[in-house]
Design an enzyme around this catalytic site. Structure first.
Site, PDB file in Angstrom:
ATOM      1  N   ASN A 117       1.148  -1.288  -0.193  1.00  0.00           N
ATOM      2  CA  ASN A 117       0.108   0.264  -0.005  1.00  0.00           C
ATOM      3  C   ASN A 117       0.866   1.491  -0.042  1.00  0.00           C
ATOM      4  O   ASN A 117       0.387   2.368  -1.050  1.00  0.00           O
ATOM      5  CB  ASN A 117      -1.305   0.430   1.181  1.00  0.00           C
ATOM      6  CG  ASN A 117      -1.518   0.704   1.313  1.00  0.00           C
ATOM      7  OD1 ASN A 117      -2.907   1.271   0.358  1.00  0.00           O
ATOM      8  ND2 ASN A 117      -1.690   2.198   2.188  1.00  0.00           N
ATOM      9  N   SER A 169      -3.356   0.041  -6.534  1.00  0.00           N
ATOM     10  CA  SER A 169      -2.806   1.329  -7.487  1.00  0.00           C
ATOM     11  C   SER A 169      -3.731   2.326  -7.307  1.00  0.00           C
ATOM     12  O   SER A 169      -5.360   2.850  -6.839  1.00  0.00           O
ATOM     13  CB  SER A 169      -3.136   0.046  -8.915  1.00  0.00           C
ATOM     14  OG  SER A 169      -2.267   1.221 -10.005  1.00  0.00           O
ATOM     15  N   TYR A 184       3.868   9.704 -11.203  1.00  0.00           N
ATOM     16  CA  TYR A 184       3.680   9.110 -10.781  1.00  0.00           C
ATOM     17  C   TYR A 184       2.831   8.297 -11.702  1.00  0.00           C
ATOM     18  O   TYR A 184       2.535   6.585 -11.027  1.00  0.00           O
ATOM     19  CB  TYR A 184       2.882   9.834 -10.126  1.00  0.00           C
ATOM     20  CG  TYR A 184       1.443   8.893  -9.162  1.00  0.00           C
ATOM     21  CD1 TYR A 184       1.953   8.254  -8.289  1.00  0.00           C
ATOM     22  CD2 TYR A 184       0.193   9.039  -9.916  1.00  0.00           C
ATOM     23  CE1 TYR A 184       0.772   7.679  -6.974  1.00  0.00           C
ATOM     24  CE2 TYR A 184      -0.890   8.533  -9.109  1.00  0.00           C
ATOM     25  CZ  TYR A 184      -0.753   7.353  -8.174  1.00  0.00           C
ATOM     26  OH  TYR A 184      -1.958   7.078  -7.926  1.00  0.00           O
ATOM     27  N   LYS A 188       3.844   3.585 -11.186  1.00  0.00           N
ATOM     28  CA  LYS A 188       2.812   3.032 -11.337  1.00  0.00           C
ATOM     29  C   LYS A 188       1.895   2.075 -12.679  1.00  0.00           C
ATOM     30  O   LYS A 188       1.844   0.639 -12.272  1.00  0.00           O
ATOM     31  CB  LYS A 188       0.742   4.033 -10.402  1.00  0.00           C
ATOM     32  CG  LYS A 188       0.847   4.688  -9.265  1.00  0.00           C
ATOM     33  CD  LYS A 188       0.768   3.381  -8.359  1.00  0.00           C
ATOM     34  CE  LYS A 188       0.578   3.498  -7.509  1.00  0.00           C
ATOM     35  NZ  LYS A 188       0.292   2.866  -5.598  1.00  0.00           N
ATOM     36  N   VAL A 217      -9.020   8.609  -2.949  1.00  0.00           N
ATOM     37  CA  VAL A 217      -9.216   8.871  -1.211  1.00  0.00           C
ATOM     38  C   VAL A 217      -9.226   9.914  -0.664  1.00  0.00           C
ATOM     39  O   VAL A 217      -7.351  10.135  -1.039  1.00  0.00           O
ATOM     40  CB  VAL A 217      -8.586   7.130  -1.359  1.00  0.00           C
ATOM     41  CG1 VAL A 217      -9.336   7.307   1.123  1.00  0.00           C
ATOM     42  CG2 VAL A 217      -8.475   6.374  -1.494  1.00  0.00           C
ATOM     43  N   THR A 219      -7.100  11.332   1.325  1.00  0.00           N
ATOM     44  CA  THR A 219      -5.695  10.802   2.540  1.00  0.00           C
ATOM     45  C   THR A 219      -4.491  12.214   3.032  1.00  0.00           C
ATOM     46  O   THR A 219      -4.702  13.172   2.072  1.00  0.00           O
ATOM     47  CB  THR A 219      -5.324   9.662   2.552  1.00  0.00           C
ATOM     48  OG1 THR A 219      -4.240   9.653   0.335  1.00  0.00           O
ATOM     49  CG2 THR A 219      -5.665   8.902   1.836  1.00  0.00           C
TER      50      THR A 219
END
Length: 281
Positions: A117, A169, A184, A188, A217, A219
């Site tokens: 993760n 991912s 990035y 990935k 998400v 975060t």
């Protein structure tokens, strides 16, 4: 009172990010007594995932940079009678990663699940990175190389338990590449390709490799971008449930329902997609 526009936005957000339900009893039934390794365990999605695994009475080996957080989580696991250990490490440090891999080969008694993760996101145009090759080194080392190094080290243990590798991912890699995200997305996509290849090669060994193409998400990593903070998104606990459900159901991948519909034809509309991303960053 909420305006019609606000109501429509709320409905759209609910459709794009439906509630992710997973009963704790089901999680406990599946993970109790199992050995699970989690990277990025101290914050965000990894932290939420670790907390759910601890509540499910899993045995955990946790990897992240924050030793205090890892120690706290291990203490919580041990208080419940579970086995727990950790390694505080920056996975971009190749020498320390090599030592960790050797330690895992020698000391990890069993492994049923490896949740990879830990990740690094960065938005910068290529023309603004002429003197920043380290941007690419850091994203490749964390998002791709660490996954491969740990997977290779854990392979014998995973084979013995017929275990699973679950990689976090991004759903954005299912679409035309967006300006500003070269470092990035390159890292990935490299990891995605490795996982898809490994899944076919590891299948005869009884090892499953699964990819979660997660949508946005909220975060600390994603919310650095001010505009992303304003967008609908899942929260870490939701993403943790997605990862756990993927592992339990043993599917090859997870992606949002809307990605299943739109990703196959997105390349026909690449100019529009590029314009959308330019406006959002």
């Amino acid at each position: 009172m909420a305006s019609i526009k606000d109501k429509l936005l709320a409905i759209g957000a609910a459709l794009a990010y439906p509630q992710v339900r997973l009963k704790p009893a089901i999680t406990k039934e599946h993970f109790s007594g199992k050995w699970v390794l989690v990277t990025g365990a101290s914050h965000g999605i990894g932290r939420a995932l670790t907390e759910k695994l601890i509540e499910a009475d899993a045995n955990v080996f946790l990897i992240a940079r924050s030793e205090a957080d890892l120690q706290y989580l291990c203490d919580r696991a041990k208080q419940r009678g579970n086995c727990a250990d950790y390694c505080a490490i920056d996975l971009r440090d190749r020498e320390k990663l090599e030592l960790l891999c050797q330690k895992l080969k020698e000391t990890l008694p069993q492994l049923d699940y490896f949740f990879c993760n830990a990740g690094k996101s960065i938005h910068r145009k290529i023309t603004d990175a002429l003197d920043r090759l380290h941007d690419y080194d850091r994203t490749i080392d964390l998002n791709y190389r660490a996954l491969v190094a740990l997977s290779l080290a854990l392979l014998p243990t995973l084979k013995a338990s017929k275990g699973s590798i679950v990689y976090s991912s991004s759903v954005s890699t299912r679409y035309p590449m967006a300006p500003g995200w070269s470092a990035y997305h390159a890292s990935k996509c490299a990891a995605n390709t490795w996982c898809e290849t490994a899944n076919s090669e590891f299948a005869p060994l009884g090892i499953r490799v699964q990819i979660a193409y997660l949508p946005l998400v909220h975060t600390a990593m994603s919310d650095v971008n001010e505009r992303y903070r304003q967008l609908p998104a899942y929260y870490p606990a939701d993403a943790a449930n997605i990862l756990l459900r993927l592992a339990i159901r043993k599917g090859k991948r997870y992606q949002p329902w809307w990605a299943k519909l739109s990703a196959p034809i997105a390349y026909l509309f690449a100019p529009i997609v590029h314009l959308f991303y330019k406006r959002m960053v």
